[in-house]
Design an enzyme around this catalytic site. Structure first.
Site, PDB file in Angstrom:
ATOM      1  N   ARG A   1      46.161  50.374  46.425  1.00  0.00           N
ATOM      2  CA  ARG A   1      47.609  50.943  47.678  1.00  0.00           C
ATOM      3  C   ARG A   1      48.147  51.730  47.380  1.00  0.00           C
ATOM      4  NH1 ARG A   1      48.576  44.328  49.983  1.00  0.00           N
ATOM      5  NH2 ARG A   1      49.908  44.713  48.267  1.00  0.00           N
TER       6      ARG A   1
ATOM      7  N   THR B   1      53.520  52.953  51.177  1.00  0.00           N
ATOM      8  CA  THR B   1      53.141  52.005  52.952  1.00  0.00           C
ATOM      9  C   THR B   1      52.290  51.464  52.700  1.00  0.00           C
ATOM     10  OG1 THR B   1      50.882  53.985  51.912  1.00  0.00           O
ATOM     11  CG2 THR B   1      52.922  54.685  53.544  1.00  0.00           C
TER      12      THR B   1
ATOM     13  N   ASP C   1      49.602  39.802  41.301  1.00  0.00           N
ATOM     14  CA  ASP C   1      48.635  40.804  41.464  1.00  0.00           C
ATOM     15  C   ASP C   1      47.316  41.102  40.994  1.00  0.00           C
ATOM     16  OD1 ASP C   1      49.413  44.347  41.713  1.00  0.00           O
ATOM     17  OD2 ASP C   1      47.482  43.626  40.357  1.00  0.00           O
TER      18      ASP C   1
ATOM     19  N   ASP D   1      46.368  43.845  38.018  1.00  0.00           N
ATOM     20  CA  ASP D   1      47.150  43.458  36.948  1.00  0.00           C
ATOM     21  C   ASP D   1      47.155  42.157  35.902  1.00  0.00           C
ATOM     22  OD1 ASP D   1      48.553  45.246  37.029  1.00  0.00           O
ATOM     23  OD2 ASP D   1      50.337  44.200  37.827  1.00  0.00           O
TER      24      ASP D   1
HETATM   25  O1  LIG Z   1      43.783  44.266  51.667  1.00  0.00           O
HETATM   26  P1  LIG Z   1      44.369  44.849  51.417  1.00  0.00           P
HETATM   27  O2  LIG Z   1      46.516  45.233  51.863  1.00  0.00           O
HETATM   28  O3  LIG Z   1      44.536  47.098  50.899  1.00  0.00           O
HETATM   29  O4  LIG Z   1      44.742  44.522  49.731  1.00  0.00           O
HETATM   30  C1  LIG Z   1      44.352  44.405  48.523  1.00  0.00           C
HETATM   31  C2  LIG Z   1      43.416  45.548  47.077  1.00  0.00           C
HETATM   32  O5  LIG Z   1      44.465  45.314  46.852  1.00  0.00           O
HETATM   33  C3  LIG Z   1      44.413  45.013  45.125  1.00  0.00           C
HETATM   34  O6  LIG Z   1      44.191  46.503  45.058  1.00  0.00           O
HETATM   35  P2  LIG Z   1      45.246  47.237  44.626  1.00  0.00           P
HETATM   36  O7  LIG Z   1      45.723  48.835  45.116  1.00  0.00           O
HETATM   37  O8  LIG Z   1      46.483  46.249  43.327  1.00  0.00           O
HETATM   38  O9  LIG Z   1      44.294  47.929  43.157  1.00  0.00           O
HETATM   39  P3  LIG Z   1      44.146  47.429  41.962  1.00  0.00           P
HETATM   40  O10 LIG Z   1      42.419  46.697  41.937  1.00  0.00           O
HETATM   41  O11 LIG Z   1      43.723  48.770  40.893  1.00  0.00           O
HETATM   42  O12 LIG Z   1      45.142  46.846  40.890  1.00  0.00           O
HETATM   43  C4  LIG Z   1      43.138  44.081  45.576  1.00  0.00           C
HETATM   44  O13 LIG Z   1      42.747  44.141  44.274  1.00  0.00           O
HETATM   45  C5  LIG Z   1      42.768  44.831  46.570  1.00  0.00           C
HETATM   46  O14 LIG Z   1      41.704  45.636  46.828  1.00  0.00           O
HETATM   47  O1  LIG Z   2      48.615  39.791  46.762  1.00  0.00           O
HETATM   48  C1  LIG Z   2      47.828  40.840  46.354  1.00  0.00           C
HETATM   49  C2  LIG Z   2      47.698  41.312  47.613  1.00  0.00           C
HETATM   50  C3  LIG Z   2      46.751  42.585  47.239  1.00  0.00           C
HETATM   51  N1  LIG Z   2      46.843  42.884  46.213  1.00  0.00           N
HETATM   52  C4  LIG Z   2      46.871  41.688  44.960  1.00  0.00           C
HETATM   53  O2  LIG Z   2      46.381  42.076  43.668  1.00  0.00           O
HETATM   54  N2  LIG Z   2      47.658  40.720  45.060  1.00  0.00           N
HETATM   55 MG   LIG Z   3      46.816  46.017  41.889  1.00  0.00          MG
END
Ligand SMILES: O=P(O)(O)OC[C@H]1O[C@H](OP(=O)(O)OP(=O)(O)O)[C@H](O)[C@@H]1O
Ligand SMILES: O=c1cc[nH]c(=O)[nH]1
Ligand SMILES: [Mg+2]
Length: 209
Positions: free
Chosen positions: A104, A108, A200, A203
């Site tokens: 994400r 944005t 997160d 993380d």
């Molecule tokens: O419903 P959304 O608003 O799209 O958010 C959810 C997304 O956000 C997080 O990923 P992130 O972008 O943090 O990537 P990562 O798994 O690499 O940390 C999570 O694991 C989802 O994939």
């Molecule tokens: O709460 C949240 C939302 C998006 N992605 C995450 O990892 N946590």
């Molecule tokens: Mg993430």
């Protein structure tokens, strides 16, 4: 419209509490996500098709059941979805695993696709798409688009925690996709994080910040 199933099994709910807890460190977080994924896989496979067979017991012939062998694909949304894959494979070891890489954009909140690799026979498989978090719904929506574009027809989406906003977006965009969750939380905050959520997921799983 896609149905929403909340897995309220006590073992899932108990473990989810410790997944949410900010005091839970990376090692334990990863173990708990793995365990919950196994428990959720048990529930989500409830409708797997069965064939009738005869089996010879030491006593007589029994009318019994075996899995029909319908092909299954597990697809984690990278990164955080990876944390749920092994737990599912514990119960369904023959499933093939595809990967969809999305992150994400922090400004944005739009998902950016960076990787897609799926089993060759996409059209023949049922898919379980997994990601711990359904927040705005953008990532799941784009991942389902990517699966459908390549021929997937039967998709379930499984996550630990969903926000109402994400559920609505997904139901609107993909009414044929049922959503399986461990908890439906209250809302999103101004940064698109689920409240109360777990922070997160990526993380916390991988020890990054
Ligand atoms: O419903 P959304 O608003 O799209 O958010 C959810 C997304 O956000 C997080 O990923 P992130 O972008 O943090 O990537 P990562 O798994 O690499 O940390 C999570 O694991 C989802 O994939
Ligand atoms: O709460 C949240 C939302 C998006 N992605 C995450 O990892 N946590
Ligand atoms: Mg993430």
């Amino acid at each position: 419209m896609g149905k929403v199933y909340v897995f309220d099994h006590p073992l899932i709910q108990h473990k989810l509490t410790y997944i949410r807890d900010k005091k839970t460190g990376t090692k334990e977080f990863r173990e708990l996500v793995d365990e919950v994924a196994t428990l959720m896989a048990f529930e989500i496979t409830r409708d797997m098709p069965l064939d009738d067979v005869d089996v010879e017991t030491p006593v007589t012939t029994a009318k019994a059941k075996v899995l029909s062998g319908k092909k299954l694909g597990i697809v984690p949304i990278l990164r955080a979805g990876i944390g749920m894959v092994d737990g599912i494979l514990t119960l369904i070891p023959a499933a093939k695993v595809g990967h969809i890489g999305l992150y994400r954009d922090p400004e944005t909140l739009q998902p950016i696709e960076y990787y897609v690799k799926l089993p060759a026979d996409v059209e023949e498989r049922d898919f379980i798409l997994v990601d711990p978090m359904l927040a705005t719904g953008g990532s799941a929506l784009v991942a389902i688009n990517a699966l459908k574009k390549r021929g997937a027809k039967n998709i379930k989406f499984m996550c630990l925690i969903a926000a109402p906003e994400g559920v609505e977006v997904l139901q609107e965009a993909h009414p044929d996709v049922d959503i399986y969750i461990a908890a439906l939380d209250e809302k999103l905050d101004d940064h698109g994080y689920i409240v109360p959520g777990l922070g997160d997921a990526g993380d916390r799983l991988f020890g990054t910040k």
